[in-house]
Design a protein around this motif. Structure first.
Motif, PDB file in Angstrom:
ATOM      1  N   LYS A 221      -8.202 -13.983  34.928  1.00  0.00           N
ATOM      2  CA  LYS A 221      -9.267 -12.968  34.986  1.00  0.00           C
ATOM      3  C   LYS A 221      -8.774 -11.584  34.592  1.00  0.00           C
ATOM      4  O   LYS A 221      -9.528 -10.761  34.074  1.00  0.00           O
ATOM      5  CB  LYS A 221      -9.884 -12.925  36.391  1.00  0.00           C
ATOM      6  N   ALA A 222      -7.477 -11.323  34.808  1.00  0.00           N
ATOM      7  CA  ALA A 222      -6.930 -10.011  34.465  1.00  0.00           C
ATOM      8  C   ALA A 222      -6.644  -9.900  32.970  1.00  0.00           C
ATOM      9  O   ALA A 222      -6.222  -8.847  32.495  1.00  0.00           O
ATOM     10  CB  ALA A 222      -5.651  -9.766  35.273  1.00  0.00           C
ATOM     11  N   GLY A 223      -6.858 -10.983  32.223  1.00  0.00           N
ATOM     12  CA  GLY A 223      -6.626 -10.950  30.784  1.00  0.00           C
ATOM     13  C   GLY A 223      -5.211 -11.307  30.402  1.00  0.00           C
ATOM     14  O   GLY A 223      -4.800 -11.137  29.260  1.00  0.00           O
ATOM     15  N   LYS A 224      -4.452 -11.829  31.372  1.00  0.00           N
ATOM     16  CA  LYS A 224      -3.062 -12.195  31.084  1.00  0.00           C
ATOM     17  C   LYS A 224      -3.027 -13.571  30.425  1.00  0.00           C
ATOM     18  O   LYS A 224      -3.624 -14.515  30.930  1.00  0.00           O
ATOM     19  CB  LYS A 224      -2.275 -12.226  32.400  1.00  0.00           C
ATOM     20  N   PRO A 225      -2.318 -13.713  29.277  1.00  0.00           N
ATOM     21  CA  PRO A 225      -2.230 -15.021  28.636  1.00  0.00           C
ATOM     22  C   PRO A 225      -1.446 -16.007  29.496  1.00  0.00           C
ATOM     23  O   PRO A 225      -0.421 -15.641  30.081  1.00  0.00           O
ATOM     24  CB  PRO A 225      -1.476 -14.745  27.334  1.00  0.00           C
ATOM     25  N   LEU A 226      -1.951 -17.224  29.595  1.00  0.00           N
ATOM     26  CA  LEU A 226      -1.276 -18.227  30.428  1.00  0.00           C
ATOM     27  C   LEU A 226      -0.517 -19.251  29.590  1.00  0.00           C
ATOM     28  O   LEU A 226       0.261 -20.024  30.109  1.00  0.00           O
ATOM     29  CB  LEU A 226      -2.309 -18.951  31.300  1.00  0.00           C
ATOM     30  N   TYR A 387     -10.934 -13.037  25.397  1.00  0.00           N
ATOM     31  CA  TYR A 387      -9.888 -13.128  24.379  1.00  0.00           C
ATOM     32  C   TYR A 387      -9.753 -14.531  23.787  1.00  0.00           C
ATOM     33  O   TYR A 387      -8.934 -14.747  22.909  1.00  0.00           O
ATOM     34  CB  TYR A 387      -8.538 -12.677  24.949  1.00  0.00           C
ATOM     35  N   GLU A 388     -10.550 -15.466  24.287  1.00  0.00           N
ATOM     36  CA  GLU A 388     -10.455 -16.814  23.711  1.00  0.00           C
ATOM     37  C   GLU A 388     -10.893 -16.827  22.244  1.00  0.00           C
ATOM     38  O   GLU A 388     -10.498 -17.698  21.487  1.00  0.00           O
ATOM     39  CB  GLU A 388     -11.267 -17.815  24.536  1.00  0.00           C
ATOM     40  N   THR A 389     -11.705 -15.858  21.858  1.00  0.00           N
ATOM     41  CA  THR A 389     -12.060 -15.728  20.437  1.00  0.00           C
ATOM     42  C   THR A 389     -10.789 -15.547  19.615  1.00  0.00           C
ATOM     43  O   THR A 389     -10.649 -16.119  18.535  1.00  0.00           O
ATOM     44  CB  THR A 389     -12.963 -14.495  20.230  1.00  0.00           C
ATOM     45  N   GLU A 428      -1.744  -6.159  26.246  1.00  0.00           N
ATOM     46  CA  GLU A 428      -0.319  -6.313  26.469  1.00  0.00           C
ATOM     47  C   GLU A 428       0.036  -7.790  26.571  1.00  0.00           C
ATOM     48  O   GLU A 428      -0.529  -8.504  27.386  1.00  0.00           O
ATOM     49  CB  GLU A 428       0.080  -5.623  27.795  1.00  0.00           C
ATOM     50  N   VAL A 429       0.929  -8.248  25.693  1.00  0.00           N
ATOM     51  CA  VAL A 429       1.386  -9.636  25.833  1.00  0.00           C
ATOM     52  C   VAL A 429       2.910  -9.685  25.801  1.00  0.00           C
ATOM     53  O   VAL A 429       3.552  -8.855  25.190  1.00  0.00           O
ATOM     54  CB  VAL A 429       0.831 -10.570  24.727  1.00  0.00           C
TER      55      VAL A 429
END
Lengths: 429, 334
Positions: A221-226, A387-389, A428-429
């Motif tokens: 939910k925070a937009g962090k890539p898993l 961000y899945e787009t 940020e990644v």
């Protein structure tokens, strides 16, 4: 003749010019709502996304509203571009609008939609499948997108091909034979060996449907890539798809002509897809009627597709709009919509009413309605990030693997490409 | 175009009175004309010029087409230079352009040459060759999708019937490019043949007759008379094909969808631009790609211009050799 020419021509031209200027000016100071009638709410929807009978009813008066009526406009083609353009231009915005399963696309601009919890949506929460409800909740916990229909998934397969391969074609035993994804690939190998048939059209479908049935997806939910975590659902889905490719059980049928021909001829015997695919299949492969069955897919059912309805921030009367939303989506009306236009309900009670008509025949004696009702109860709650787009490149790469690319290289490329795009967008990644 | 010239001409010829009075007078004098051409210019300003200028601005921003626009300077262009997918699209565009243009123009020339002979049903053939150009692209995509389908297509059926091996016309990187090129050839050969035919008709028949009297073969008539005399038309078709090739979009999009097929083998520059702007909703980057394409187009325009002007410098020599034909050539190119 001579007397008219110059002066009247000039006057005429001036008149035209003034008219054009007036038109131009009125376009500049345009209205935010589409309809200037204060009692008319405009809804944007696409063909077959709502029951026309119910819309006709609301066109007379929205039940329970204070004399409001609905004007439903069908919008075709590039839906998101049109809706986004009207919202960006702050002009001619519908009072209510449907949005397809890609609601997360609107999360960065969620303030353009009203929080339905402010209108009392919490009271309705328990009436709908929780996983569907949660998909309409934004990362900041606002509830903007109300459930319309859903798309619980299952394994569609050709019983005749399974029989030809010397396996038990009964839905129960097929479901039993593909309990895990490893079993699924193994089942596919048997079909390939004994009947020369693929279990799925593309590896990308397996990859996608694995993720659709997973509680964890690309981002939190925070937009962090898993997908870079030591153990994650995306990598697991990838590995299953790669395993299927290596076992040769996917057909690498990338275009729809090939796919339809494959299902019709039995060259590909199965597909994991949502409930709405039954209609498409019946239209594309009418001759295979009666040969198809439905079995539970590996692990658990997922969700693919299903739309939402929401109120843009400019809605003329949010209360009346919300009245319409809850009326359109009450259990009774969702059951009617299922019967009329095959929209699979998100309201739990719809199934208990007993009014929903199941169309049997295409699946032999099997009842698809009860099958998908059971599937709908297994769908896990998950979070689809905006961000899945940008993460769509994983699909591109798994297709490349199917065409022969090294899977490890493809995975690294997918991760790097996705991260690169995310960084460009300021993540940020 | 002629309207603009008509308006512009009197303004320049205006005269010698004082500058302020002159402008006022001229506006007063010619304003009906201005009003008359206004509809075009207003529409052009709104739908042509404004988006053009706005896209320059957009290429310096990060914008999803809905939320606030964030100014990022040259970041989009910096990203573009290091974006392998963009360069892949550039490469694809040139490969497909080359694979389609060369056979297409040769084929068109041959067809035009044959149509120019004294054959029956000339009109029918002309219409027949032009029809692909006006056929609906969506219908075409369905037909091509079926013909080139991997395991069920006509082509692969023919190949396997002849003992060959199935080829992935729509999944192999080269197969995809060939299929798109064939689609382009199919659609545009007739159009170019008609242009060549118009050019052929302006070549004086005396030349052919005297060549025949001299005992020239069909082949040498074609290579020694037809091709040199058609040079301006050929240059024109090369230029239009370059423009068409660089902006190739519809064929791959209807055939393969917005992602350009397996390995993005059918991703062209314009398709990538569309993909970024309207499926990824990255309008800033889409605009940057558009301007990169503009720069590439400018480079090609310069090359073309050099080719044409080189021809002009050699023209006196040529026209001395082929006196009767020289004056007709500019008309043929129109």
């Amino acid at each position: 003749m001579a007397r008219i020419t110059r002066r009247s021509l000039l006057a005429g031209a001036a008149g035209l010019g003034a008219l054009a200027a007036a038109g131009g000016l009125s376009a500049c100071g345009s209205q935010t709502s589409i309809s200037s009638d204060p009692k008319e709410l405009v809804l944007w929807y696409w063909n077959r996304s709502a029951d026309p009978k119910l819309l006709a009813e609301a066109a007379k008066e929205i039940p329970g509203s204070d004399g409001y009526h609905l004007r439903a406009d069908v919008l075709g083609g590039t839906w998101d571009t049109k809706l986004r353009t009207s919202l960006a231009g702050n002009a001619y915005i519908p009072d209510l609008t449907f949005i397809n399963s890609n609601v997360s696309l609107y999360f960065p601009n969620e303030n353009m939609f009203l929080d339905l919890n402010d209108l009392g949506a919490q009271d309705y929460k328990d009436e709908y499948f929780d996983w569907k409800w949660q998909l309409g909740v934004t990362p900041t916990n606002r509830f903007c997108f109300f459930p319309l229909d859903t798309g619980p998934t299952g394994f569609y397969y050709r019983a005749d091909v399974v029989k030809k391969a010397g396996l038990d074609p009964d839905p129960e035993s097929v479901g039993e034979a593909i309990k895990t994804w490893d079993d699924y690939v193994e089942f596919g190998s048997k079909l390939k060996k004994n009947a020369g048939s693929f279990i799925e059209i593309t590896a990308n479908t397996i990859f996608g449907q694995y993720i659709n049935a997973s509680p964890e997806r690309y981002f939190n939910k925070a937009g962090k890539p898993l997908y870079m975590e030591p153990s994650n659902a995306i990598k697991d889905a990838w590995n299953v798809a790669v395993k299927a490719i290596k076992a040769g059980v996917t057909g690498n049928q990338q275009n729809s002509t090939d796919q339809n021909a494959a299902w019709t001829s039995g060259k590909t015997m199965g597909h994991i897809e949502a409930v709405w695919w039954a209609q498409i299949l019946a239209d594309t492969a009418p001759d295979s009627k009666g040969k198809w069955r439905l079995a539970s897919q590996p692990v658990r059912a997922g969700n693919s597709g299903g739309s939402f309805v929401c109120l843009p921030h400019t809605c003329k009367d949010p209360e009346a709009g919300f009245k319409f939303i809850t009326w359109l989506n009450n259990a009774k009306n969702q059951a009617t919509s299922f019967n009329d236009v095959q929209l699979f309900p998100s309201a739990i009670k719809s199934f208990e009413l007993g009014t929903m008509k199941s169309s049997t025949g295409f699946f032999g004696n099997q009842d698809p309605l009860s099958f998908f009702n059971k599937a709908a109860q297994q769908v896990p709650t998950s979070f689809i990030s905006t961000y899945e787009t940008q993460a769509a490149y994983f699909s591109t790469e798994i297709t490349n693997v199917e065409a022969g690319k090294n899977p490890d290289q493809a995975w690294d490329d997918a991760v790097n490409q996705t991260n690169k795009v995310l960084r460009k967008q300021g993540v940020e990644v | 175009m002629s309207t603009t010239e008509q308006v512009a001409a009197p303004v320049q010829a205006g005269g010698d009175t004082g500058p302020t009075r002159r402008t006022g007078n001229r506006l007063k004098k010619f304003w009906p004309q201005y009003v008359a051409v206004a509809p075009f210019y207003i529409l052009f300003l709104v739908f042509g010029a404004f988006p053009l200028v706005f896209s320059i601005y957009l290429s310096f921003t990060q914008w999803d087409g809905m939320g606030p626009q964030k100014f990022v300077g040259l970041a989009q262009y910096r990203y573009l230079i290091t974006d392998g997918r963009f360069w892949n699209a550039v490469e694809n565009t040139f490969i497909i352009w080359f694979m389609s243009t060369v056979p297409m123009l040769i084929l068109a020339l041959i067809i035009a040459f044959l149509l120019h002979q004294n054959i029956r049903f000339k009109g029918f053939y002309r219409v027949a060759f032009f029809i692909p150009n006006v056929t609906s692209m969506v219908a075409m995509a369905i037909v091509f999708g079926s013909v080139f389908s991997d395991s069920f297509g006509l082509i692969n059926s023919a190949i396997t019937a002849l003992g060959g091996k199935e080829f992935g016309w729509l999944s192999d990187p080269w197969g995809i490019k060939i299929t798109i090129a064939v689609m382009v050839i199919w659609r545009w050969t007739g159009y170019n043949a008609i242009l060549y035919l118009a050019g052929l008709q302006s070549i004086p028949t005396e030349l052919y007759e005297s060549a025949r009297v001299d005992g020239a073969s069909m082949f040498s008539i074609f290579t020694r008379i037809t091709v040199p005399m058609l040079r301006p038309v050929i240059l024109f078709t090369v230029i239009t094909s370059t423009i068409g090739g660089l902006s190739l979009f519809t064929e791959p999009q209807v055939l393969l969808g917005n992602d350009g097929g397996t390995g993005e083998a059918g991703m062209t520059i314009v398709l990538y631009q569309y993909n970024q702007a309207f499926t990824q909703f990255d309008f800033g980057y889409g605009a940057a790609i558009a301007w990169a394409l503009f720069i590439i187009a400018v480079i090609f325009a310069i090359i073309n211009w050099r080719l044409v002007s080189e021809r002009d410098t050699t023209k006196p020599k040529k026209s001395r050799r082929n006196t009767p034909a020289a004056p007709t050539s500019p008309e043929a190119s129109r």
